[in-house]
Design a protein around this motif. Structure first.
Motif, short mmCIF file in Angstrom:
data_model
loop_
_atom_site.label_atom_id
_atom_site.label_comp_id
_atom_site.label_asym_id
_atom_site.label_seq_id
_atom_site.Cartn_x
_atom_site.Cartn_y
_atom_site.Cartn_z
N ALA A 1 26.84 -26.47 -15.14
CA ALA A 1 26.59 -26.45 -16.58
C ALA A 1 25.20 -25.90 -16.85
O ALA A 1 24.37 -25.73 -15.94
N ALA A 2 24.94 -25.60 -18.10
CA ALA A 2 23.69 -24.95 -18.49
C ALA A 2 22.47 -25.78 -18.14
O ALA A 2 21.40 -25.24 -17.84
N ILE A 3 22.59 -27.11 -18.15
CA ILE A 3 21.43 -27.97 -17.93
C ILE A 3 20.80 -27.74 -16.56
O ILE A 3 19.59 -27.95 -16.37
N ALA A 4 21.59 -27.28 -15.58
CA ALA A 4 21.08 -27.07 -14.22
C ALA A 4 20.40 -25.73 -14.03
O ALA A 4 19.64 -25.56 -13.07
N HIS A 5 20.65 -24.78 -14.94
CA HIS A 5 20.20 -23.41 -14.70
C HIS A 5 19.50 -22.81 -15.92
O HIS A 5 19.91 -21.76 -16.44
N PRO A 6 18.45 -23.45 -16.40
CA PRO A 6 17.71 -22.87 -17.53
C PRO A 6 16.92 -21.65 -17.09
O PRO A 6 16.72 -21.40 -15.89
N THR A 7 16.48 -20.87 -18.05
CA THR A 7 15.58 -19.76 -17.72
C THR A 7 14.25 -20.29 -17.22
O THR A 7 13.66 -19.74 -16.29
N VAL A 8 13.78 -21.36 -17.84
CA VAL A 8 12.46 -21.92 -17.58
C VAL A 8 12.62 -23.41 -17.27
O VAL A 8 13.38 -24.11 -17.94
N PHE A 9 11.88 -23.88 -16.26
CA PHE A 9 11.99 -25.27 -15.83
C PHE A 9 10.78 -26.08 -16.27
O PHE A 9 9.64 -25.74 -15.95
#
Length: 550
Positions: free
Chosen positions: A289-297
């Motif tokens: 899901a998107a929560i695991a792979h943001p552009t910026v951490f």
């Protein structure tokens, strides 16, 4: 945040990527060293006192055809604990225990490079087994030690950082956006290729997002990639992520770490561990899901204990693969009809684990067929693949997986406006991200990404035609007041087009610009002529598409 003095401070590094090392001058003593190098192969860097000191003698003689890989030897690995004093978190204690009993490799043989000349330097007293990369003054004079890591490669694991950005002028941007948009690493796409080369040789760098990902603003990055880590914020925001990387490297089993380097899978596996172990990712479903792979951490949620534990569970025979993504088919926009700007295309870059496109055409829908059939498990395990929409309007994105294992998929994208960024509800984005994740029956892989950047600064009107398909009726390319966009990706275009139809067939368009009203036919001709559209330097030095008719 510290900034390069001018954009020229980045260009000598770009010269290395392009094989133009002959343009880098090495005066005096360095010329003698180059002459020596012409007679013998480049010497390896011999680590001494916890330092790997890189000099011209360690590089091939100019000109270079490819990026040089510097060899590093560790004759006397540092007899030091894996962590320094005051490291008392549960993750620290777990790592120390694993290393003490030989179950984890530690950081002996790992390199750290600071690429902002001490502005935001990892405190090596906390990680005494790391070896620091330092550069000869002649290489520092060429800025080979500074800014984005798109120059030298190394045959040992590398973590690094650079808390720098381009902070002045019309092209203000962070280092990742600098590289992806062609301001370092050559033209569009060359920078991404350099980042991929880092990825498969075991180099991972952390760069702050600077102003490209501000709360309440717009995500300015043109693509998502697994090739680095972007920290949320400015100078110093990279430090928690650097510590996480150092501890993940240290936590791998010795045999696993050696196999990862041999297979070119160290950085992809580090990325998987880093993403899977954050507090926000509590399940395998979350990883898809998107929560695991943001552009910026953000630094919030970095769980060192989970990272150490997961890294240490990976056995050599269970190492996950690196997803290799390729495009089998896609539309090609017709220059001078669907899009304008000589030399421009909709392709930003194609690399094995990240593909990026720029939506320039006026069409409402685009279809791409992608494949991951070149992905191979390092231990020949059978693989399955998941295709996941991370960002974009789900009503305008269709992912049609074409076979049972998921080795190919047809992606259909419809025109869409800005969407809220998952995990950052006060931030918007006009980018679509799709991730592909492989599973070998034991572990998931790091993601590969397809990113498509839409021009959110334009005003477009679509309406259904007689066949009920959506078609363009009006397109105002002049940026709306206050619109935020990247002028390198979208050169300023000062006109509006109204499209005309005879039933289902387009007959042309009426253009309104500062030059008056003009009528174009379907081939892009006006008054019997085919205009050219050079991209010139316009107002405030910004790239501008100019309509040139004889």
């Amino acid at each position: 945040m510290k900034t390069p003095r001018t954009i020229r401070s980045v260009l000598p590094v770009a010269a290395l990527v392009l094989g133009l090392f002959s343009c880098v001058s090495l005066p005096g003593q360095a010329q003698d060293q180059v002459q020596d190098a012409e007679e013998t192969s480049p010497q390896p860097v011999v680590v001494n006192g916890g330092v790997a000191y890189v000099a011209p003698v360690h590089l091939p003689p100019p000109p270079l055809a490819t990026r040089p890989t510097v060899q590093v030897t560790f004759p006397n690995l540092k007899n030091a604990p894996v962590l320094g004093r005051h490291k008392e978190l549960p993750g620290h204690k777990l790592l120390a225990q694993l290393v003490a009993r030989g179950a984890a490799a530690g950081n002996r043989g790992d390199l750290y490079e600071n690429r902002d000349r001490g502005h935001s330097r990892l405190k090596l007293a906390g990680h005494p087994q790391l070896t620091e990369l330092l550069y000869h003054p002649l290489l520092r004079d060429q800025n080979i030690d500074y800014g984005p890591a798109v120059g030298l490669l190394f045959d040992a694991p590398v973590i690094g950082n650079s808390s720098t950005a381009l902070t002045r002028g019309p092209f203000t941007r962070s280092l990742p956006r600098l590289v992806l948009t062609g301001m370092a690493g050559g033209g569009l796409g060359d920078g991404a290729e350099a980042l991929y080369q880092n990825y498969v040789t075991g180099q991972i760098h952390v760069y702050p997002s600077y102003r490209d990902h501000e709360p309440g603003g717009t995500d300015m990055f043109p693509a998502n990639t697994p090739y680095y880590i972007i920290s949320q914020g400015s100078s110093g925001s990279d430090q928690p992520h650097l510590e996480a990387l150092a501890m993940i490297l240290a936590a791998f089993r010795p045999t696993t770490k050696a196999r990862l380097m041999e297979a070119g899978l160290l950085a992809p596996t580090v990325q998987m561990v880093f993403r899977r172990s954050r507090d926000q990712v509590s399940s395998r479903g979350d990883y898809r899901a998107a929560i695991a792979h943001p552009t910026v951490f953000p630094s919030r949620g970095l769980n060192l204990g989970r990272m150490v534990a997961l890294a240490n569970t990976i056995k050599p025979e269970d190492i996950p693969p690196m997803v290799r993504l390729s495009v089998l088919s896609e539309p090609v926009a017709q220059p001078g009809v669907e899009m304008f700007g000589d030399g421009l295309s909709e392709r930003l870059f194609d690399t094995p684990s990240a593909i990026a496109r720029i939506w320039r055409s006026h069409r409402f829908e685009r279809e791409m067929v992608l494949s991951v059939e070149d992905t191979k498990d390092p231990n020949d395990r059978p693989l399955t693949f998941d295709w996941v929409l991370l960002r974009g309007d789900g009503r305008q994105v269709d992912i049609d997986v074409l076979d049972e294992a998921g080795t190919s998929a047809r992606i259909t994208l419809g025109w869409q406006g800005a969407n809220v960024v998952a995990g950052s509800p006060d931030m918007s984005s006009t980018r679509v991200d799709i991730a592909v994740i492989a599973n070998n029956g034991v572990h998931d892989s790091a993601p590969a990404f397809l990113s498509v950047q839409l021009p959110g600064h334009e005003t477009r009107h679509y309406a259904p035609g007689p066949d009920a398909r959506m078609r363009i009726t009006r397109l105002v390319r002049t940026p709306r007041d206050g619109a935020v966009y990247d002028p390198l990706l979208f050169p300023r275009t000062e006109w509006a087009d109204d499209f005309t139809y005879d039933g289902a067939d387009m007959t042309g368009w009426r253009r309104r610009s500062e030059y008056g009203d003009q009528t174009f036919d379907t081939t892009g001709r006006v008054e019997g002529q085919t205009p050219k559209y050079p991209v010139i330097e316009g107002r405030r030095g910004l790239p501008t598409v100019f309509q040139q008719t004889r």
